[in-house]
Scaffold this active site. Sequence first.
Site, PDB file in Angstrom:
ATOM      1  N   HIS A 209       0.928  -0.920  -0.057  1.00  0.00           N
ATOM      2  CA  HIS A 209      -0.016   0.218   0.017  1.00  0.00           C
ATOM      3  C   HIS A 209       0.731   1.259   0.011  1.00  0.00           C
ATOM      4  O   HIS A 209       1.815   1.303   0.503  1.00  0.00           O
ATOM      5  CB  HIS A 209      -0.915   0.049   1.331  1.00  0.00           C
ATOM      6  CG  HIS A 209      -2.024   0.907   1.050  1.00  0.00           C
ATOM      7  ND1 HIS A 209      -2.014   2.198   1.197  1.00  0.00           N
ATOM      8  CD2 HIS A 209      -3.274   0.618   0.466  1.00  0.00           C
ATOM      9  CE1 HIS A 209      -3.279   2.694   1.031  1.00  0.00           C
ATOM     10  NE2 HIS A 209      -4.029   1.808   0.524  1.00  0.00           N
TER      11      HIS A 209
ATOM     12  N   ASP B 158      -7.948  -5.610  -0.254  1.00  0.00           N
ATOM     13  CA  ASP B 158      -8.165  -6.180  -1.597  1.00  0.00           C
ATOM     14  C   ASP B 158      -7.864  -7.741  -1.208  1.00  0.00           C
ATOM     15  O   ASP B 158      -8.568  -8.781  -2.022  1.00  0.00           O
ATOM     16  CB  ASP B 158      -7.716  -5.813  -2.873  1.00  0.00           C
ATOM     17  CG  ASP B 158      -8.470  -4.484  -3.108  1.00  0.00           C
ATOM     18  OD1 ASP B 158      -7.642  -3.341  -3.436  1.00  0.00           O
ATOM     19  OD2 ASP B 158      -9.538  -4.139  -3.150  1.00  0.00           O
TER      20      ASP B 158
HETATM   21  C1  SDX Z   1      -6.357  -0.144  -3.069  1.00  0.00           C
HETATM   22  O1  SDX Z   1      -4.608   4.433  -2.292  1.00  0.00           O
HETATM   23  C2  SDX Z   1      -5.661   3.507  -1.627  1.00  0.00           C
HETATM   24  O2  SDX Z   1      -5.944   4.114  -0.394  1.00  0.00           O
HETATM   25  C3  SDX Z   1      -5.916   2.462  -2.371  1.00  0.00           C
HETATM   26  C4  SDX Z   1      -7.062   1.578  -1.502  1.00  0.00           C
HETATM   27  C5  SDX Z   1      -8.335   2.476  -1.351  1.00  0.00           C
HETATM   28  O3  SDX Z   1      -9.048   2.109  -0.554  1.00  0.00           O
HETATM   29  O4  SDX Z   1      -8.550   3.334  -2.124  1.00  0.00           O
HETATM   30  O5  SDX Z   1      -6.422   1.339  -0.525  1.00  0.00           O
HETATM   31  C6  SDX Z   1      -7.517   0.564  -2.455  1.00  0.00           C
HETATM   32  O6  SDX Z   1      -5.992   0.248  -4.370  1.00  0.00           O
HETATM   33  C7  SDX Z   1      -5.415  -1.172  -2.293  1.00  0.00           C
HETATM   34  C8  SDX Z   1      -4.232  -1.643  -3.226  1.00  0.00           C
HETATM   35  C9  SDX Z   1      -4.592  -2.660  -3.948  1.00  0.00           C
HETATM   36  N1  SDX Z   1      -3.691  -3.104  -5.146  1.00  0.00           N
HETATM   37  C10 SDX Z   1      -3.015  -4.201  -5.162  1.00  0.00           C
HETATM   38  O7  SDX Z   1      -3.008  -5.008  -4.220  1.00  0.00           O
HETATM   39  C11 SDX Z   1      -1.758  -4.441  -6.081  1.00  0.00           C
HETATM   40  C12 SDX Z   1      -0.433  -4.773  -5.570  1.00  0.00           C
HETATM   41  N2  SDX Z   1       0.051  -3.795  -4.630  1.00  0.00           N
HETATM   42  C13 SDX Z   1       1.053  -2.873  -5.301  1.00  0.00           C
HETATM   43  O8  SDX Z   1       0.997  -2.728  -6.768  1.00  0.00           O
HETATM   44  C14 SDX Z   1       1.685  -1.687  -4.436  1.00  0.00           C
HETATM   45  O9  SDX Z   1       1.699  -2.286  -3.324  1.00  0.00           O
HETATM   46  C15 SDX Z   1       0.646  -0.507  -4.415  1.00  0.00           C
HETATM   47  C16 SDX Z   1       0.235  -0.218  -5.908  1.00  0.00           C
HETATM   48  C17 SDX Z   1      -0.580  -0.901  -3.738  1.00  0.00           C
HETATM   49  C18 SDX Z   1       1.392   0.545  -3.736  1.00  0.00           C
HETATM   50  O10 SDX Z   1       2.313   0.903  -4.842  1.00  0.00           O
HETATM   51  P1  SDX Z   1       3.533   2.046  -4.454  1.00  0.00           P
HETATM   52  O11 SDX Z   1       3.293   2.565  -3.087  1.00  0.00           O
HETATM   53  O12 SDX Z   1       3.961   2.879  -5.638  1.00  0.00           O
HETATM   54  O13 SDX Z   1       4.898   0.954  -4.207  1.00  0.00           O
HETATM   55  P2  SDX Z   1       5.960   0.274  -5.286  1.00  0.00           P
HETATM   56  O14 SDX Z   1       5.179  -0.361  -6.442  1.00  0.00           O
HETATM   57  O15 SDX Z   1       6.668   1.501  -5.466  1.00  0.00           O
HETATM   58  O16 SDX Z   1       6.777  -0.973  -4.246  1.00  0.00           O
HETATM   59  C19 SDX Z   1       7.496  -0.393  -3.566  1.00  0.00           C
HETATM   60  C20 SDX Z   1       8.418  -1.799  -3.319  1.00  0.00           C
HETATM   61  C21 SDX Z   1       8.983  -2.302  -4.844  1.00  0.00           C
HETATM   62  O17 SDX Z   1       9.951  -2.962  -4.512  1.00  0.00           O
HETATM   63  P3  SDX Z   1      11.692  -2.372  -4.917  1.00  0.00           P
HETATM   64  O18 SDX Z   1      11.575  -2.068  -6.324  1.00  0.00           O
HETATM   65  O19 SDX Z   1      11.593  -1.136  -3.946  1.00  0.00           O
HETATM   66  O20 SDX Z   1      12.476  -3.378  -4.466  1.00  0.00           O
HETATM   67  O21 SDX Z   1       7.701  -2.906  -2.735  1.00  0.00           O
HETATM   68  C22 SDX Z   1       7.461  -3.743  -3.758  1.00  0.00           C
HETATM   69  C23 SDX Z   1       7.635  -3.335  -5.116  1.00  0.00           C
HETATM   70  O22 SDX Z   1       8.307  -4.068  -5.761  1.00  0.00           O
HETATM   71  N3  SDX Z   1       6.182  -3.985  -3.550  1.00  0.00           N
HETATM   72  C24 SDX Z   1       5.498  -5.404  -3.923  1.00  0.00           C
HETATM   73  C25 SDX Z   1       4.285  -5.448  -3.819  1.00  0.00           C
HETATM   74  N4  SDX Z   1       3.799  -4.098  -3.527  1.00  0.00           N
HETATM   75  C26 SDX Z   1       5.123  -3.325  -3.177  1.00  0.00           C
HETATM   76  N5  SDX Z   1       6.327  -6.432  -4.125  1.00  0.00           N
HETATM   77  C27 SDX Z   1       5.430  -7.767  -4.224  1.00  0.00           C
HETATM   78  N6  SDX Z   1       3.929  -7.426  -4.188  1.00  0.00           N
HETATM   79  C28 SDX Z   1       3.539  -6.614  -3.831  1.00  0.00           C
HETATM   80  N7  SDX Z   1       1.929  -6.414  -3.878  1.00  0.00           N
END
Ligand code: SDX
Length: 410
Positions: A292, A346
């Site tokens: 998140h 989710d």
């Molecule tokens: C919702 O914003 C809100 O409030 C949204 C929400 C709401 O109520 O409106 O809460 C609802 O959208 C929840 C999120 C649902 N999406 C997912 O579950 C999709 C999977 N999650 C990721 O795509 C991610 O965690 C996000 C999109 C939710 C957040 O992305 P960020 O803050 O841009 O984080 P990032 O992609 O830059 O990741 C930072 C690091 C990375 O590793 P490095 O490159 O630094 O080594 O964390 C890793 C990412 O690879 N990472 C994950 C991960 N989420 C982050 N690695 C594996 N699986 C994951 N889910």
Amino acid sequence: MQEEKLTDTASRLLVINLIFREGMLNRSYMPENEVNFSRGLEGVIASQTKIGYIDGLKGHLVYRGYEINSLVENSTYEETAYLLLYGRLPTRSELDDFTSKLKERSSINKETYDVIRRIAGLSHTMSSLRTAVSYIGTHSKLGDKTDYESQEEMGISIIAKMPTIVAAIKRAVNNEDFIEPDPSLSYTENFLYQSFGERKSKEVTRILDSMLLLHADHGMNASTFASMVVISTLSDMYSAITAGISALKGPLHGGANERALKMIMSIGSPEKVPEAIGRMLESKEKIMGFGHRVYKVYDPRAKIVKTYADQLTKGTPLRKVYETAIKIEDYMIERLGSKGIFPNVDFYSGIAYKAIGFEPELFTPIFAVSRITGWVARDLEYLTNNRIFRPRSEYIGESEIKSYIPIERR
Ligand code: SDX
């Protein structure tokens, strides 16, 4: 003549070049109050609000000063919608007036049902939802008004219609007859009745009502922000909500609930989790339902939704899906907990929705049935002190002005 002209052109180009070079190269030029570039606007404060507060480090979610847990225990979706929209809990008569307003506006016309039937199955259910809301907007008398009262009326009308629209999409996808809202039922009772053609148990109704309450608002998430950008131009509420639906569809946002369940079911059993998730992480795949932008601890909503998934799957064929999810959670926290990656809202919601009887393609539209209130509340709040959203971008392109080369000489 020709030479003179050339000199003249050359000197103009030179001057332009100097000006641009001065401007271009001087990238350190920072107009007053400009902030540095932040990818995805991470950490950037884009608005001020009294509606909701998220403590991402302590895992708190607060709506208008009330902790989400106390609202789940004591309130309903309709009462919480009133709280989000108007800033305080309603009296009994205020709540009765509000729910009557929603009931009066909950129907959609035949043409809209026809559109929903015609486009069902052509593309994702969120595309159907986006189209249906946009279509209703085309024949709203208020559609082009920009005054606050008209925007509020459009917003309340869309909130009222959302369950009817999503239930109709569900019925159309399954080639079932449409079911009109029953004015004797509550918002959530009606959504279940119009979706399944029958009354669901009190327990199921209570759980879904709480899930709608839990998803109602969540700060400046992508879909709320998208909606606010549109309303900030003084476009109409139908356009703003269509933008919110469009953003919510994405797998990184509201679309994660559908994909999370499909992932859990494809893994199939707890024993297969380490190999399956390990492989996905090795290939840098994002595990749906985890991580998140704001929460660096367990999403407080996910904690509550997990108990619903547990309750609803006990003694059912979905129990193994729930146990597989638990194993994925343990594995992910062990691997990535130290990086602040935990289950978000989710991860378990799809298991609960599936146990209630919804198929995965309905999960994100259900998210919209809830978040419509957050979108409308924040759009209306922003309108009270509106300023069009217009951030800037940092130019990192060509630093030299180029001379145009006619195509025959390229
Ligand atoms: C919702 O914003 C809100 O409030 C949204 C929400 C709401 O109520 O409106 O809460 C609802 O959208 C929840 C999120 C649902 N999406 C997912 O579950 C999709 C999977 N999650 C990721 O795509 C991610 O965690 C996000 C999109 C939710 C957040 O992305 P960020 O803050 O841009 O984080 P990032 O992609 O830059 O990741 C930072 C690091 C990375 O590793 P490095 O490159 O630094 O080594 O964390 C890793 C990412 O690879 N990472 C994950 C991960 N989420 C982050 N690695 C594996 N699986 C994951 N889910």
